[in-house]
Scaffold this motif. Structure first.
Motif, mmCIF file in Angstrom:
data_model
loop_
_atom_site.group_PDB
_atom_site.id
_atom_site.type_symbol
_atom_site.label_atom_id
_atom_site.label_comp_id
_atom_site.label_asym_id
_atom_site.label_seq_id
_atom_site.Cartn_x
_atom_site.Cartn_y
_atom_site.Cartn_z
ATOM 1 N N GLY A 74 43.005 83.021 40.431
ATOM 2 C CA GLY A 74 43.082 81.618 40.791
ATOM 3 C C GLY A 74 43.986 80.823 39.871
ATOM 4 O O GLY A 74 44.793 81.365 39.127
ATOM 5 N N PHE A 75 43.830 79.502 39.917
ATOM 6 C CA PHE A 75 44.623 78.581 39.112
ATOM 7 C C PHE A 75 44.182 78.744 37.661
ATOM 8 O O PHE A 75 43.039 78.457 37.313
ATOM 9 N N LEU A 191 39.343 68.216 43.940
ATOM 10 C CA LEU A 191 40.762 68.438 44.219
ATOM 11 C C LEU A 191 41.193 69.865 43.930
ATOM 12 O O LEU A 191 42.034 70.434 44.633
ATOM 13 N N LEU A 192 40.619 70.464 42.873
ATOM 14 C CA LEU A 192 41.040 71.805 42.454
ATOM 15 C C LEU A 192 40.333 72.915 43.216
ATOM 16 O O LEU A 192 40.917 73.972 43.451
ATOM 17 N N VAL A 193 39.060 72.680 43.576
ATOM 18 C CA VAL A 193 38.240 73.784 44.097
ATOM 19 C C VAL A 193 37.708 73.508 45.500
ATOM 20 O O VAL A 193 38.022 74.226 46.451
ATOM 21 N N PRO A 196 40.344 72.548 48.546
ATOM 22 C CA PRO A 196 41.108 73.734 48.973
ATOM 23 C C PRO A 196 40.243 74.801 49.638
ATOM 24 O O PRO A 196 40.688 75.459 50.585
ATOM 25 N N ASP A 200 40.686 76.437 53.364
ATOM 26 C CA ASP A 200 40.721 77.869 53.691
ATOM 27 C C ASP A 200 39.786 78.179 54.860
ATOM 28 O O ASP A 200 40.124 78.978 55.741
ATOM 29 N N ASP A 205 45.921 73.861 54.992
ATOM 30 C CA ASP A 205 46.282 73.703 53.591
ATOM 31 C C ASP A 205 45.828 72.333 53.101
ATOM 32 O O ASP A 205 46.463 71.320 53.381
ATOM 33 N N ASN A 207 45.381 71.831 49.805
ATOM 34 C CA ASN A 207 45.643 71.873 48.366
ATOM 35 C C ASN A 207 46.604 70.738 48.012
ATOM 36 O O ASN A 207 47.779 70.931 47.721
ATOM 37 N N MET A 210 48.492 70.614 44.251
ATOM 38 C CA MET A 210 49.578 71.496 43.835
ATOM 39 C C MET A 210 50.961 70.863 43.985
ATOM 40 O O MET A 210 51.784 70.957 43.065
#
Length: 229
Positions: A74-75, A191-193, A196, A200, A205, A207, A210
């Motif tokens: 992951g990120f 926002l990060l997890v 997104p 999925d 998308d 995300n 990013m």
């Protein structure tokens, strides 16, 4: 696990963990030194004016979280223990808050520039057996420091960008904006997890964060490469 595979895994982990470790610990130390220059001795009294990573390690944010991100693909993200700053002890609280907040991202930009310079000018002169390992560390260091700098400049409290915005706003608006710090971590996690992950599930998308990081990353990265590469 076969020995060769274990060694490859450890080497692969090392060339990511070392840059992450130094990027986030030096980021925090910079906040402490900037605060000291502005009159606040809180970090100094807490023993946090140090470039020793052990002084800044947070067991979850510095070790467990980056490891989960690395092995999960992951990120890659992590954080150190925040350096304590008493903003009321600063000589010019509003202006110095901006200076202290910006010191962390600025340190990461400087580290990225140094990494690019060493990658371009040092690694070609090194023995073959060390060249690949050092090159990977420096390459990852440039990427991680640039990403960390830009991420922390997002205008979301408690990130540095949120503190910079708070220092720039008129006092009344600044007080209201600073209240976002209470939910800032939840906003970042969403926002990060979470958003997104929802994207999925819906095969879309979501995300959104990013591109916000990617475009400044490419712009600043190209400048540093042209200057130091």
């Amino acid at each position: 696990m076969p020995l060769n595979q274990l060694m490859q895994t450890l080497q692969g982990l090392t060339v990511w963990v070392l840059p992450v470790l130094f990027a986030i610990t030096l980021h925090e130390a910079a906040h402490g030194y900037a605060a000291l220059l502005c009159g606040d001795t809180t970090a100094q009294r807490a023993g946090r004016l140090s470039i020793n990573p052990l002084r800044h390690i947070d067991p979850f944010g510095t070790i467990i979280l980056p490891a989960i991100a690395y092995f999960g693909g992951g990120f890659l993200f992590g954080y150190a223990k925040p350096v304590p700053v008493n903003f009321r002890a600063l000589k010019r609280p509003r202006l110095d808050m901006i200076f202290v907040a910006f010191a962390g991202p600025l340190t990461n930009i400087v580290l990225a520039a140094i990494s690019i310079f060493l990658f371009s000018h040092l690694t070609p002169t090194m023995p073959q057996w060390a060249q690949l390992f050092v090159a990977k560390n420096l390459h990852n260091s440039a990427q991680i420091n640039l990403t960390l700098a830009i991420f922390n400049l997002l205008p979301i409290p408690p990130l540095d960008g949120g503190r910079i915005v708070t220092g720039l706003l008129p006092p009344r608006l600044a007080r209201e904006y600073a209240k976002l710090e209470q939910v800032g971590l939840l906003i970042l996690l969403a926002l990060l997890v979470f958003i997104p992950m929802l994207g999925d599930r819906l095969h879309m998308d979501f995300n959104f964060l990013m591109p916000v990081i990617e475009y400044p990353y490419e712009w600043l990265g190209s400048i540093l490469v042209n200057l130091f590469g």
